[in-house]
Write an enzyme that holds these catalytic residues in place. Structure first.
Site, PDB file in Angstrom:
ATOM      1  N   HIS A 193       0.887  -1.129  -0.271  1.00 59.46           N
ATOM      2  CA  HIS A 193      -0.037  -0.160  -0.022  1.00 59.46           C
ATOM      3  C   HIS A 193       0.980   1.452  -0.190  1.00 59.46           C
ATOM      4  CE1 HIS A 193      -2.683   2.940   2.203  1.00 59.46           C
ATOM      5  NE2 HIS A 193      -3.430   2.561   1.171  1.00 59.46           N
TER       6      HIS A 193
ATOM      7  N   HIS B  94      -1.357  10.434  -2.760  1.00 58.83           N
ATOM      8  CA  HIS B  94      -2.670  10.033  -2.162  1.00 58.83           C
ATOM      9  C   HIS B  94      -3.854  11.183  -2.417  1.00 58.83           C
ATOM     10  CE1 HIS B  94      -5.460   8.715   1.224  1.00 58.83           C
ATOM     11  NE2 HIS B  94      -5.522   7.934   0.504  1.00 58.83           N
TER      12      HIS B  94
END
Length: 401
Positions: free
Chosen positions: A47, A89
């Site tokens: 991730h 992100h």
């Protein structure tokens, strides 16, 4: 020769078949069948790279994750002023870069809404790629290493594609990529749509096929449906979010901007993400996607201890109420329900910090992975690739492999 579980299931109920079935159930007849959709071991998805150790979504974080053994590297895509896909992100660069320390960009600080949430900071759509390249990535968690802050640059998606290709060749194993169209409606409203760019880049890289080592994900169904209609053939994943957990009941809570897909909010659709985890919701997802990426609390929620004052008890007495003050609840049927709909399940996000581990995991993150592996999840999003792999090895040994 020991018969496989699948072959045993296909035998007719003849005398020979009964003997075969008996053989399948005998001790030592072979490993326990895995509950994953394809019967294979679950994927370990890094991730944002090895983000537990190195500032996220950098070449260095992705390289480290591959060195640790990740099957897949995951990245979020946002867009620059000149239309380049970069791996961040959030559109708000203040959250993961040192932009606030750059006096030349001080005047670009502003307040705006991102997916309905009011944010103040510096935003990717106001910066060219050349300007982005002057910034350094920083850790987004104070408990994680800070010594690398500012040292590593923000990569383009193309640079990450090139890294995955090079590392696949160097290691002899296919390193899959897992890009997300981040805030796609927001960027479309900015005049910077990302989907066609993503499709073109995957096409040029020879990765536009169902069998390619690519998973394309989004929280917005419309983004996935659009890309599929435009010829994207890779595996598609519908992400499913939530805001938090009611510690009294274990129920999911919802708040902007993670209550529903932003495209639903714009359309006046007031349903929340939870409609996606019902059998009807899963059947709808199966029409346009191959899998789901749910927040892990949709699979195993947590519940706190409530004191006489009606408030959650701070069990570890650290002055904060968090997951470490709660216990895991009985798992839901989401994994089995999704598999029944033909969808694989990749829950997010697994982390090592004690504040994020329910009390029953006894401070050992591997125990949390084991709980999910045993339910048959097809992969896990993790900030700590090595921990996920260690837990997977333990679980495979547990199943006789």
């Amino acid at each position: 020769m020991t018969l496989s579980h699948a072959r045993c299931a296909r035998h007719a109920l003849s005398a020979a078949a009964l003997l075969a079935l008996a053989a399948c159930s005998m001790p030592g007849a072979g490993p326990t069948p895995l509950l994953t959709l394809d019967g294979r071991a679950p994927l370990v998805v890094a991730h944002r790279g090895a983000s537990g150790y190195i500032p996220e979504e950098t070449i260095e974080a992705y390289t480290r994750a591959i060195e640790l053994g990740a099957d897949v590297i995951e990245m979020d895509l946002v867009v620059t002023k000149d239309g380049v896909l970069i791996t961040r992100h959030d559109p708000n660069l203040a959250l993961s870069t040192d932009v606030a320390t750059k006096p030349q960009f001080a005047s670009r600080k502003k307040t705006m809404q991102v997916d309905g949430e009011t944010q103040t900071g510096w935003f990717s759509q106001d910066f060219t790629l050349a300007e982005i390249k002057t910034l350094g990535a920083i850790s987004t968690d104070a408990e994680r290493p800070q010594q690398f802050n500012g040292r590593y640059k923000i990569p383009t998606f193309q640079e990450v594609l090139d890294l995955a290709a090079a590392q696949s060749k160097a290691t002899g194993r296919a390193i899959a990529i897992y890009p997300e169209t981040k805030n796609p409606t927001f960027f479309r409203d900015m005049g910077l749509p990302m989907e066609d760019k993503l499709i073109a880049m995957l096409e040029r890289a020879g990765l536009n096929s169902k069998t390619a080592p690519v998973f394309v994900q989004s929280f917005e169904p419309g983004s996935l449906k659009y890309m599929k209609s435009k010829g994207l053939k890779t595996k598609l994943i519908q992400l499913i979010d939530g805001d938090g957990i009611d510690m009294k009941t274990g129920a999911m809570t919802y708040a902007v901007p993670v209550d529903r897909p932003y495209e639903w909010t714009k359309a006046g659709d007031k349903r929340n993400f939870d409609v996606m985890v019902t059998p009807a919701g899963l059947a709808e997802i199966a029409k346009y996607a191959d899998g789901i990426g749910p927040w892990k609390r949709y699979i195993i929620s947590i519940k706190g201890t409530i004191g006489a004052d009606g408030k959650p008890v701070d069990l570890n007495k650290d002055g904060k109420i968090n997951d470490a003050d709660a216990s895991s609840m009985t798992p839901t049927t989401l994994v089995a329900d999704a598999h029944k709909a033909g969808l694989f399940v990749h829950p997010f996000t697994f982390r090592n910090e004690n504040r994020r581990l329910a009390t029953d995991y006894k401070g050992d993150a591997k125990n949390e992975y084991l709980a999910y592996y045993r339910l048959g999840v097809d992969g896990v999003f993790t900030d700590f690739t090595d921990t996920a792999l260690a837990a997977r090895s333990a679980w495979l040994k547990e199943t006789g492999r």
